[in-house]
Design a protein around this motif. Structure first.
Motif, PDB file in Angstrom:
ATOM      1  N   UNK A  80       0.815  -1.205   0.000  1.00 30.16           N
ATOM      2  CA  UNK A  80       0.000   0.000   0.000  1.00 30.16           C
ATOM      3  C   UNK A  80       0.859   1.271   0.000  1.00 30.16           C
ATOM      4  N   UNK A  81       2.008   1.213   0.706  1.00 27.77           N
ATOM      5  CA  UNK A  81       2.903   2.369   0.690  1.00 27.77           C
ATOM      6  C   UNK A  81       3.445   2.638  -0.713  1.00 27.77           C
ATOM      7  N   UNK A  82       3.658   1.588  -1.492  1.00 26.29           N
ATOM      8  CA  UNK A  82       4.109   1.766  -2.866  1.00 26.29           C
ATOM      9  C   UNK A  82       3.083   2.576  -3.657  1.00 26.29           C
ATOM     10  N   UNK A  83       1.814   2.245  -3.489  1.00 30.31           N
ATOM     11  CA  UNK A  83       0.757   2.990  -4.173  1.00 30.31           C
ATOM     12  C   UNK A  83       0.724   4.441  -3.712  1.00 30.31           C
ATOM     13  N   UNK A  84       0.981   4.676  -2.427  1.00 27.79           N
ATOM     14  CA  UNK A  84       0.996   6.033  -1.901  1.00 27.79           C
ATOM     15  C   UNK A  84       2.129   6.851  -2.521  1.00 27.79           C
ATOM     16  N   UNK A  85       3.323   6.249  -2.598  1.00 27.28           N
ATOM     17  CA  UNK A  85       4.437   6.956  -3.233  1.00 27.28           C
ATOM     18  C   UNK A  85       4.145   7.231  -4.707  1.00 27.28           C
ATOM     19  N   UNK A  86       3.589   6.255  -5.411  1.00 27.32           N
ATOM     20  CA  UNK A  86       3.288   6.449  -6.827  1.00 27.32           C
ATOM     21  C   UNK A  86       2.290   7.582  -7.037  1.00 27.32           C
ATOM     22  N   UNK A  87       1.242   7.592  -6.231  1.00 21.07           N
ATOM     23  CA  UNK A  87       0.238   8.649  -6.355  1.00 21.07           C
ATOM     24  C   UNK A  87       0.848  10.004  -6.020  1.00 21.07           C
ATOM     25  N   UNK A  88       1.731  10.017  -5.042  1.00 19.98           N
ATOM     26  CA  UNK A  88       2.337  11.272  -4.599  1.00 19.98           C
ATOM     27  C   UNK A  88       3.177  11.901  -5.701  1.00 19.98           C
ATOM     28  N   UNK A  89       3.848  11.050  -6.495  1.00 15.48           N
ATOM     29  CA  UNK A  89       4.718  11.561  -7.550  1.00 15.48           C
ATOM     30  C   UNK A  89       4.131  11.345  -8.942  1.00 15.48           C
ATOM     31  N   UNK A  90       2.800  11.378  -9.015  1.00 14.20           N
ATOM     32  CA  UNK A  90       2.111  11.340 -10.314  1.00 14.20           C
ATOM     33  C   UNK A  90       2.533  10.144 -11.165  1.00 14.20           C
ATOM     34  N   UNK A  91       2.622   8.987 -10.518  1.00 12.31           N
ATOM     35  CA  UNK A  91       2.908   7.701 -11.156  1.00 12.31           C
ATOM     36  C   UNK A  91       4.346   7.573 -11.622  1.00 12.31           C
ATOM     37  N   UNK A  92       5.231   8.452 -11.211  1.00  7.74           N
ATOM     38  CA  UNK A  92       6.634   8.362 -11.603  1.00  7.74           C
ATOM     39  C   UNK A  92       7.392   7.501 -10.608  1.00  7.74           C
ATOM     40  N   UNK A  93       8.115   6.517 -11.102  1.00  6.06           N
ATOM     41  CA  UNK A  93       8.891   5.632 -10.241  1.00  6.06           C
ATOM     42  C   UNK A  93      10.203   6.265  -9.806  1.00  6.06           C
ATOM     43  N   UNK A  94      10.760   7.151 -10.634  1.00  8.88           N
ATOM     44  CA  UNK A  94      11.950   7.918 -10.263  1.00  8.88           C
ATOM     45  C   UNK A  94      11.755   9.364 -10.698  1.00  8.88           C
ATOM     46  N   UNK A  95      12.442  10.266 -10.018  1.00 10.37           N
ATOM     47  CA  UNK A  95      12.355  11.685 -10.354  1.00 10.37           C
ATOM     48  C   UNK A  95      13.594  12.193 -11.072  1.00 10.37           C
ATOM     49  N   UNK A  96      14.679  11.424 -11.062  1.00 14.18           N
ATOM     50  CA  UNK A  96      15.884  11.888 -11.746  1.00 14.18           C
ATOM     51  C   UNK A  96      15.619  11.963 -13.257  1.00 14.18           C
ATOM     52  N   UNK A  97      16.475  12.700 -13.945  1.00 16.77           N
ATOM     53  CA  UNK A  97      16.207  13.049 -15.344  1.00 16.77           C
ATOM     54  C   UNK A  97      16.547  11.936 -16.334  1.00 16.77           C
ATOM     55  N   UNK A  98      17.226  10.909 -15.888  1.00 15.40           N
ATOM     56  CA  UNK A  98      17.641   9.847 -16.821  1.00 15.40           C
ATOM     57  C   UNK A  98      16.407   9.155 -17.415  1.00 15.40           C
ATOM     58  N   UNK A  99      16.471   8.817 -18.696  1.00 17.11           N
ATOM     59  CA  UNK A  99      15.314   8.230 -19.376  1.00 17.11           C
ATOM     60  C   UNK A  99      15.509   6.760 -19.743  1.00 17.11           C
ATOM     61  N   UNK A 100      16.744   6.367 -20.069  1.00 17.65           N
ATOM     62  CA  UNK A 100      17.001   4.978 -20.451  1.00 17.65           C
ATOM     63  C   UNK A 100      18.001   4.368 -19.472  1.00 17.65           C
ATOM     64  N   UNK A 101      17.848   3.077 -19.257  1.00 15.06           N
ATOM     65  CA  UNK A 101      18.621   2.412 -18.217  1.00 15.06           C
ATOM     66  C   UNK A 101      19.130   1.070 -18.732  1.00 15.06           C
ATOM     67  N   UNK A 102      20.295   0.685 -18.221  1.00 12.70           N
ATOM     68  CA  UNK A 102      20.879  -0.598 -18.601  1.00 12.70           C
ATOM     69  C   UNK A 102      20.888  -1.555 -17.401  1.00 12.70           C
TER      70      UNK A 102
END
Length: 271
Positions: free
Chosen positions: A1-23
């Protein structure tokens, strides 16, 4: 449930850093693994590893996600660097949190470390949270118990400095607040107050028992009595308390930096 709270808090963004692609991505203290699973689904190009001291993650996971059991306080043994390391709600997990930041610095140049946490010391802007409040007493006792056990819990407000001290540049901090209940008039803060009721408010005994019995040598019955008083105030809409929330992230420089920048952000400028 806390995961859903964090997701809602940040508008469904899993990370806020600017990187777009990941390896290669590492989620430390992954817990149930839900963040790592969601990130692997969202970024099929990335290999996502979730690590925790306990094996409580599901067996069915995306093909680009795996879980490992390890004690990160004993040193990190991965042979290949990551381009993103993520951590969430790890206050109190480590005896030497600074060493975790320093080990997280072993990223690919240009990689990011992002850490999210709640400061379990309630604040109030209108004096409805009194100085003799059970909620304030509870928070102070938790902090004292954690310090006695050598595992401090209220570090979130120091994360930007810890990132800088570890060598990260382009450090940003996004601050927010979670009301303790539905006292707020505006829709979004009121929603997060509801989330707080359902997550933190219902888990007071779980949060408190180990800390107070081991860190302050309380009897379990005394912990239950304290939590009963705290819950009354936690859920009282006449008490306009909230918990500060912090997300901090920084980048390992592409080359040795001449200087380090720090930026404090409001949520609207990042989301």
């Amino acid at each position: 449930m806390l995961h859903a709270q964090w997701l809602e808090f940040y508008n469904r963004r899993l990370v806020l850093c600017s990187r777009k692609r990941f390896r290669r991505v590492l989620d430390i203290g992954t817990g149930t693994g839900i963040w790592a699973i969601d990130f692997a689904d969202e970024h099929p190009e990335a290999c996502v590893i979730g690590v925790d001291i306990s094996r409580i993650q599901p067996g069915w996971v995306p093909p680009n996600c795996e879980f490992q059991v390890d004690n990160l306080e004993l040193g990190w043994t991965w042979s290949q660097p990551f381009d993103l390391i993520h951590a969430r709600m790890l206050s109190g997990c480590f005896r030497n949190p600074g060493s975790i930041f320093k080990q997280a610095y072993d990223l690919e140049p240009g990689g990011h470390f992002e850490i999210k946490d709640v400061l379990l010391m309630p604040r109030c802007d209108d004096e409805t949270l009194k100085h003799d409040s059970p909620l304030l007493l509870w928070a102070s006792l938790l902090a004292r118990a954690a310090n006695n056990m050598g595992r401090p819990i209220n570090l979130a407000s120091r994360y930007q400095r810890m990132l800088v001290e570890a060598g990260f540049t382009e450090v940003h901090v996004v601050e927010g607040r979670w009301p303790t209940n539905r006292w707020a008039k505006d829709r979004k803060p009121r929603l997060f107050g509801l989330w707080s009721e359902l997550t933190l408010g219902r888990e007071l005994e779980t949060i408190s028992m180990a800390l107070l019995t081991h860190g302050l040598h309380w009897e379990p019955e005394a912990v239950l009595v304290l939590c009963a008083f705290v819950r009354q105030e936690f859920l009282n809409p006449e008490v306009h308390a909230y918990f500060p929330v912090f997300t901090a992230f920084g980048m390992k420089p592409l080359r040795s930096p001449r200087g380090t920048s720090i930026a404090a952000c409001d949520m609207d400028s990042v989301l």
